[in-house]
Design a protein around this motif. Structure first.
Motif, PDB file in Angstrom:
ATOM      1  N   SER A 146       0.831  -1.207   0.000  1.00 57.24           N
ATOM      2  CA  SER A 146       0.000   0.000   0.000  1.00 57.24           C
ATOM      3  C   SER A 146       0.866   1.259   0.000  1.00 57.24           C
ATOM      4  CB  SER A 146      -0.942   0.003   1.204  1.00 57.24           C
ATOM      5  OG  SER A 146      -0.224  -0.015   2.417  1.00 57.24           O
ATOM      6  N   TYR A 163       6.811   5.807 -16.516  1.00 53.28           N
ATOM      7  CA  TYR A 163       6.408   7.059 -15.873  1.00 53.28           C
ATOM      8  C   TYR A 163       6.396   8.201 -16.890  1.00 53.28           C
ATOM      9  CZ  TYR A 163      11.505   7.231 -15.963  1.00 53.28           C
ATOM     10  OH  TYR A 163      12.820   7.188 -16.368  1.00 53.28           O
ATOM     11  N   ASN A 214       2.338   1.624  -3.483  1.00 51.26           N
ATOM     12  CA  ASN A 214       1.323   2.106  -4.431  1.00 51.26           C
ATOM     13  C   ASN A 214       1.006   3.583  -4.228  1.00 51.26           C
ATOM     14  OD1 ASN A 214       0.991  -0.257  -5.889  1.00 51.26           O
ATOM     15  ND2 ASN A 214      -0.614  -1.053  -4.541  1.00 51.26           N
ATOM     16  N   GLU A 215       1.024   4.020  -2.984  1.00 55.16           N
ATOM     17  CA  GLU A 215       0.811   5.448  -2.703  1.00 55.16           C
ATOM     18  C   GLU A 215       1.913   6.282  -3.352  1.00 55.16           C
ATOM     19  OE1 GLU A 215       0.439   6.346   1.427  1.00 55.16           O
ATOM     20  OE2 GLU A 215      -1.247   4.965   1.734  1.00 55.16           O
ATOM     21  N   LYS A 216       3.136   5.791  -3.263  1.00 57.07           N
ATOM     22  CA  LYS A 216       4.273   6.489  -3.863  1.00 57.07           C
ATOM     23  C   LYS A 216       4.125   6.553  -5.382  1.00 57.07           C
ATOM     24  CE  LYS A 216       8.507   8.192  -4.136  1.00 57.07           C
ATOM     25  NZ  LYS A 216       8.849   9.552  -3.642  1.00 57.07           N
ATOM     26  N   SER A 264       1.360   6.329  -7.106  1.00 54.35           N
ATOM     27  CA  SER A 264       0.222   7.203  -7.432  1.00 54.35           C
ATOM     28  C   SER A 264       0.625   8.659  -7.378  1.00 54.35           C
ATOM     29  CB  SER A 264      -0.931   6.936  -6.457  1.00 54.35           C
ATOM     30  OG  SER A 264      -1.442   5.632  -6.626  1.00 54.35           O
ATOM     31  N   ALA A 265       1.445   9.009  -6.384  1.00 50.77           N
ATOM     32  CA  ALA A 265       1.910  10.392  -6.253  1.00 50.77           C
ATOM     33  C   ALA A 265       2.800  10.801  -7.422  1.00 50.77           C
ATOM     34  CB  ALA A 265       2.663  10.567  -4.931  1.00 50.77           C
ATOM     35  N   TYR A 278       2.207  10.460 -10.480  1.00 49.72           N
ATOM     36  CA  TYR A 278       1.305  10.513 -11.626  1.00 49.72           C
ATOM     37  C   TYR A 278       0.992   9.127 -12.192  1.00 49.72           C
ATOM     38  CZ  TYR A 278       2.472  15.481 -11.448  1.00 49.72           C
ATOM     39  OH  TYR A 278       2.663  16.779 -11.024  1.00 49.72           O
ATOM     40  N   GLY A 279       0.770   8.186 -11.263  1.00 47.94           N
ATOM     41  CA  GLY A 279       0.370   6.853 -11.697  1.00 47.94           C
ATOM     42  C   GLY A 279       1.470   6.067 -12.377  1.00 47.94           C
ATOM     43  N   ASN A 329       4.319   3.123 -12.921  1.00 53.26           N
ATOM     44  CA  ASN A 329       4.197   1.672 -12.757  1.00 53.26           C
ATOM     45  C   ASN A 329       5.534   1.036 -12.433  1.00 53.26           C
ATOM     46  OD1 ASN A 329       1.393   1.195 -13.330  1.00 53.26           O
ATOM     47  ND2 ASN A 329       1.839   1.743 -15.455  1.00 53.26           N
TER      48      ASN A 329
END
Length: 423
Positions: free
Chosen positions: A63, A96, A66-68, A70-71, A73-74, A76
């Motif tokens: 989690s 990215y 994933n937060e990182k 998402s920050a 700009y999504g 992978n």
């Protein structure tokens, strides 16, 4: 051409390839570990690299990771495993957006490069083993993947045919091992396997972006300089020896449709002629096998050919009724003889070239497609652009295809019979 390619050695058997194309708005970083395929280590290697993308030392849970992402700009962070010939390829990818599209001027590239480097060099490890939670997730996913592929009967038939054709060679092993070997992997053994990869496996890093950034390369150079490596050489092109007699193996399953896979080995050195042969013979909906075995004679449900170029083997796989197996086999061999005898039309050659050219035009549509293409070129020992490859296909003559066809010899056959038809 706007695309630029450059490869540099940045460490002990560590290569860094930079590919720039200004049309992109995203970047792609891939780190590939290359090792010889072995049933003893395949599963541990897969889990040991997969777990790197589920947590890191500073981001100890999925989690938080994933937060990182998402920050950023999504962005992978993913992993994968494949085999090429006798080698196992274990990749970790980062994708990215490039910095100029960041709203607040963030240095996305530096952060993603740092995150990828952290996942590789500072994994979530305690007391000599991977974090149990991250390890459990990756192990379960691998077991689920193995189960799903066993349930895919066409894929299973191809895997068994591969095992039969390459028995006694590393290539007979699946890229992820077996369910038995996967079940035996522990958080400790996975970490040990990963440390061994980090120490001995040749590494290829591919960086695809709209503009060159040497900082990325230097960050990896510095990171690999910090570890002691005793890298081993790994080769890809190891042709499989032809069996003295054709081997046929079969199994029975509760299926409604039989499967047959025929393995042909060849010694032709012209890989472009072999690819053209494969396309004319059975790779497309206008190929000889599709038009005759399936359409004209209705002997099978599907019929296709595929090349394992590293083992110099062509596989023909079909879905077929039990009473049509021998007829289909005979027609497959007959269509190969048609090619050997020069019965190839100009339209068939033109269609093959168009089909191959169409596939090549998609290379470069995405950063990852460039990464895959040029890594494959590196494995082949020949760096060519898609455009240059297309020209090589166009230069293949009818005589070249005939000679390639003459070099094919049937090696082995795998048949999956249906229990329902057994009397």
């Amino acid at each position: 051409m706007l695309m630029k390619y450059k490869r540099t050695e940045i460490g002990e058997n560590v290569g860094f390839t930079s590919i720039t194309d200004p049309k992109f708005k995203t970047a792609h970083l891939s780190v590939r570990f290359i090792t010889e395929l072995s049933e003893d280590t395949a599963s541990a290697n897969v889990i040991g690299t997969d777990v790197l993308t589920y947590s890191t030392k500073s981001l100890p849970t999925l989690s938080l990771l994933n937060e990182k992402l998402s920050a950023l700009y999504g962005a992978n962070l993913t992993s994968y495993s494949v085999k090429k010939g006798d080698s196992q390829i274990l990749g970790i990818n980062a994708s990215y957006i490039v910095n100029r599209y960041a709203i607040d001027g963030e240095d996305i590239e530096a952060e993603m490069t740092s995150l990828l480097i952290e996942s590789i060099f500072s994994p979530n490890v305690r007391d000599g083993k991977f974090d149990e939670e991250s390890f459990s997730i990756t192990k379960k996913e691998l077991l689920d993947r193995i189960d799903s592929e066993i349930n895919n009967k066409r894929g299973y038939a191809l895997a068994r045919a591969t095992e039969t054709a390459f028995r006694g060679e590393p290539a007979q092993v699946m890229s992820y091992g077996t369910r038995k070997t996967a079940e035996s992997v522990t958080a400790e053994s996975a970490y040990c396997a990963y440390l061994q990869l980090l120490k001995t496996a040749p590494v290829e890093i591919t960086y695809v972006s709209p503009e060159e950034n040497t900082t990325v390369m230097e960050m990896f150079r510095e990171s690999f300089a910090g570890i002691v490596r005793e890298s081993e050489k790994v080769g890809f092109n190891k042709p499989s020896p032809l069996k003295q007699e054709v081997v046929t193996e079969s199994e029975e399953f509760d299926v409604r449709q039989c499967k047959m896979v025929m393995a042909f080995k060849y010694d032709c050195k012209d890989k472009y002629a072999v690819k053209m042969l494969n396309t004319v013979w059975g790779e497309t909906p206008v190929s000889k096998l599709f038009m005759n075995v399936r359409e004209k004679l209705s002997l099978c449900y599907y019929c296709a050919t595929r090349i394992n170029k590293y083992k110099k083997t062509v596989f023909v796989d079909i879905g077929v009724e039990r009473n049509n197996i021998e007829k289909a086999k005979a027609e497959i061999l007959h269509q190969l003889d048609e090619i050997r005898n020069g019965n190839i039309t100009d339209n068939e050659i033109t269609s093959a070239v168009l089909s191959l050219d169409n596939a090549l035009t998609s290379v470069g549509d995405t950063p990852s497609s460039y990464s895959s293409w040029y890594f494959d070129c590196l494995c082949d020992g020949e760096i060519v652009t898609p455009e240059e490859c297309s020209e090589k296909y166009k230069s293949v003559t009818k005589e070249d295809i005939v000679n390639a066809g003459k070099s094919l010899t049937l090696d082995s056959v795998y048949i999956m019979y249906d229990k329902e038809e057994q009397k």
